[in-house]
Design a protein around this motif. Sequence first.
Motif, PDB file in Angstrom:
ATOM      1  N   GLU A  51      27.235  50.233  54.398  1.00  0.00           N
ATOM      2  CA  GLU A  51      28.006  50.240  53.003  1.00  0.00           C
ATOM      3  C   GLU A  51      27.138  49.617  52.145  1.00  0.00           C
ATOM      4  N   HIS A  52      26.465  48.373  52.548  1.00  0.00           N
ATOM      5  CA  HIS A  52      25.747  47.603  51.199  1.00  0.00           C
ATOM      6  C   HIS A  52      24.051  47.696  51.438  1.00  0.00           C
ATOM      7  N   LYS A  53      23.641  48.177  52.600  1.00  0.00           N
ATOM      8  CA  LYS A  53      22.249  48.104  52.814  1.00  0.00           C
ATOM      9  C   LYS A  53      21.460  47.218  52.183  1.00  0.00           C
ATOM     10  N   PRO A  54      21.801  45.930  52.695  1.00  0.00           N
ATOM     11  CA  PRO A  54      21.040  44.826  51.868  1.00  0.00           C
ATOM     12  C   PRO A  54      19.359  44.892  52.173  1.00  0.00           C
ATOM     13  N   LEU A  55      19.147  45.462  53.214  1.00  0.00           N
ATOM     14  CA  LEU A  55      17.488  45.398  53.484  1.00  0.00           C
ATOM     15  C   LEU A  55      16.868  46.266  52.585  1.00  0.00           C
ATOM     16  N   VAL A  56      17.533  47.205  51.789  1.00  0.00           N
ATOM     17  CA  VAL A  56      16.880  48.383  50.962  1.00  0.00           C
ATOM     18  C   VAL A  56      16.581  47.498  49.760  1.00  0.00           C
ATOM     19  N   ASN A  57      15.105  47.700  49.328  1.00  0.00           N
ATOM     20  CA  ASN A  57      14.780  47.483  47.810  1.00  0.00           C
ATOM     21  C   ASN A  57      15.321  48.630  46.978  1.00  0.00           C
ATOM     22  N   ARG A  58      16.348  48.794  46.387  1.00  0.00           N
ATOM     23  CA  ARG A  58      16.536  49.936  45.643  1.00  0.00           C
ATOM     24  C   ARG A  58      15.575  50.070  44.648  1.00  0.00           C
ATOM     25  N   ALA A  59      14.749  49.265  44.243  1.00  0.00           N
ATOM     26  CA  ALA A  59      13.951  49.507  42.804  1.00  0.00           C
ATOM     27  C   ALA A  59      13.021  50.373  43.235  1.00  0.00           C
ATOM     28  N   VAL A  60      12.600  50.601  44.536  1.00  0.00           N
ATOM     29  CA  VAL A  60      11.497  51.444  44.923  1.00  0.00           C
ATOM     30  C   VAL A  60      11.873  52.210  45.976  1.00  0.00           C
ATOM     31  N   MET A  77      11.602  42.400  39.884  1.00  0.00           N
ATOM     32  CA  MET A  77      12.236  43.487  40.886  1.00  0.00           C
ATOM     33  C   MET A  77      13.285  43.009  41.515  1.00  0.00           C
ATOM     34  N   ALA A  78      14.473  43.501  41.097  1.00  0.00           N
ATOM     35  CA  ALA A  78      15.482  43.005  41.757  1.00  0.00           C
ATOM     36  C   ALA A  78      16.523  44.166  42.274  1.00  0.00           C
ATOM     37  N   SER A  79      17.055  43.594  43.188  1.00  0.00           N
ATOM     38  CA  SER A  79      17.811  44.856  43.947  1.00  0.00           C
ATOM     39  C   SER A  79      19.186  44.009  44.551  1.00  0.00           C
TER      40      SER A  79
END
Lengths: 454, 480
Positions: free
Chosen positions: B195-204, B170-172
Amino acid sequence: MSARNRELFALIPAALLVSAGFAAVFLSRDDLLGGLSGTNEVSNASLTYGAIFLGLCVAAHLVIRLTLPRADPYLFPLAALLASFGLVMIYRIDDGLARLQAQWFVIGLGLFTATIVLLRDYRKLERYRYLIAIGGIMLLLLPRAFTPVNGAYLSIQIGSLSVQPAEFAKLGIVVFLASYLRDTRQLLVTAGRRFMGVTIPPLKHFGPMLVVWGTAMLLLFYIRDIGSSVMFFGAFLAMIYVATDRLSFVVVGIVTFGLGAYLVAGHIGHIADRIDAWQDPFNRTLLDKTSGGSYQLAQGLWAQADGGVLGQGFGQAVLRIGGANCPTAASSTVNCSLLPAPHTDFIYAVIVNELGLVGAAGLLCVYLLVVQRGFKIAMLARDSFSKLLATGLTSVFALQVFVIVGGVTKLIPLTGVTLPFVSYGGSSVLANFVLLALLLMVSDRARREAELAT
Amino acid sequence: MNKPIGRLFVVALLMFGALLVSTSWWTVLRADDLDKNPDNRRALIREQKIRRGTIFAADGSAIARSTRDEEGVYHRAYPQGKRFGHPVGYSYASLGQTEVEKYRNDELSGNKNAITTTFDQLIGHKREGDDVRTALDPKAQQLALDGIAKVGSSGAAVALDPRTGAVKVMASTPTYDPNTITDKGAFSAASTDNEHKPLVNRAVQFGAAPGSTFKVVTATAAIDTGQFSPGSMVDGDSGQKFASRPLANDFNENFGPVDLKTALAKSVNTAFANVGTKLGASTMKEYMERFGFDRKPQLDYPRDEMSASVVAPSPPGHAVSPTSKYVDLGRLSIGQGGLQATPLQMAEVAAAVANDGKLMKPHIATRVVDRDGRTVDTIEPSVQSDVMKSSTAAAVTDMMVGVVQNGTGTNAQLPGIQVAGKTGTAETEFGKKINDVWFIGFAPAENPRIAVAVTVKAVTGFGGDFAAPIARDIMQELLK
């Protein structure tokens, strides 16, 4: 079984408590270190502590056996129980302090013996009553010459030693009042007028009462400590009630004291702060105040809530914020301590945290037993001075417990006094051992006279 | 004088009674209130004195572990750094917990029920956290992260074992390093980086138009209802009107009448738009729900950190039922029309087809193990829904194999292993040729062990060229 043998056997639980308590502290420490290496050391050391404590108690018991053979047999073991419990709690908080406290116990037991042996007849004290009264008030006022601690003038610093003269002053004032009221009680009772069903003593006899009231107000204003004033004035009311059997004195006393306190307190920032903190301890701004806020009270209440019914277990209370969560150097260090003054004023909160409501109830029961024995001695005493002295000493003891436990549990505004025999503090230990000696002497005399009378 | 002394003792009794009542008040009646006060740091501090359990990857390496300093306070460390920033999250006294660290907090911190705790206290058991074992595969996870980073700046990949639902990847991207998130200013910088939202897990958490990969759902509905077969002929000309707007095929290619299998292989938009329209909104809705759309994933992961995959056309600009009048059914059937699917959801679509039509509940943790190595809890595979008949699954698998063998997904081919898949290319900025590229698939086709979904945002190109190779690398690694 004779009274003295009962006393001796009653000391055994106290000695066992010390051994078990130290063993528990050692075990929980070892557990924290994650090793089993010290297991043997644990049992040896805790047994040694228990043995030394038992030895000291037996020595004191022998003094009582020789000098006061008819004294109440339960009072001393109860005090020993409290003292041993306190010693274990303090050891658990800071072992260095516990060593000092143990030394204070040795000195306290010495003073206890000295009081009994040198004084022989406590009624000699009556002769010096004005000297004692002046000495007591001087002691109370002495701290004014030194810098205040937390806004109150309670202790004086002599070298590395901190002395709280109020602890001794309370004894002197009780002795004076007992002697004074013995003389005036008849005057106070007779020649009263009845008004609306209440017997009102003649105005001129209110004089002494006004003097005591004035002193209490002065104390409140001058040394800025509600706790001492309440203890002092409360003991006075108890004694005047016993001396006269008139509720009117007590009612008038409480009303005037309340009124006076209300007026005086408004003018002393430190007392007003205490009352603000008492009313809303969880208020954010009060919590964050560096001095005169409610941080200590709130932390004490949280510590108690954390304890619950059974407590977190011995040695499990969190007293300091460790590691990354403690803001170092730059910001204030005060908040690194999760519970300020855990070994003195707030030892009750630590007890509740670790032993829970159950442990606290047990402790209060022991205090109540001491109070019960004290009043029992007052009842058995055969002359007015002895009765009043025992009543006064017992009342001041009970009030001290009430003031500090009531303060820590937010029943009344918080004032810093020690929990007798349990809190750390040389003055407190010494004064309370003298108090104990006096009570035992009253008790011995009462029973001796009772035996002679039959 | 004895009577007033007796009364005095009664007063003393009452006063001590009051002390007992006030102590009970704080220790019993108000205890919960006080414990929950945010200014009360006791629970937090005590939790730091408890060894928090380790989170392990499938190969036995630690993803998150606690070490003790000399003051007896435990600190969380993440030996694999950024690799498992998602989906494992972090756990710190100052920031709290997220993701798996949050969902498994009770197990990791040894937070059992009150009775067990009291009993443990009585027998002197020290509270300890249990370890959590996962099926996460470090090598494949790294391949996914590297693969996405090579193609674009943001994207996600999910790989599941279709037979059990165990999450292996589960990579984001972009992500963050949980070791340094507590550094001064790091958290606030990361959480405000819009812009990058690094704390969001894009997978879910972030849904996007799944494009043509959704045709697998439409094909499943078509065949499972019996209205179509892989050989059914559909009109595949470009420019047919749906919701009174013309719909184009890639390169405006006209396929004429085309069979369904070829339509999937060549990803013919108009053919599947026709199929979806013929099936009707309620049939599409039913099959979407069977695949797990329209509700939050049943993953062992904090619910408030996951999004449901929904249709949210504009207007009205928010999620609606597929049967709503706002929905353009033709475009929905090809993964457009406001459809927003998470990579996890699309991986579940592939997994359901791979597992004979049965969708397994996805789960990250596989076992909870105590300090003595005893298994406290095993997360048993369980069926989330019966999506389709076994025969339908076989037919759709065959069609998906066609996609990789001779369709748009040839870049996903693996030597010696039959791969089934579907590409997707969702235009995000029309006319500029900037797309979200997708690939979903599974392998080996005859006995699937891995189902995967990969998406990369804002790529100039097609899913078959950019997403398929990443999916291929992940599958190859996981099939080793």
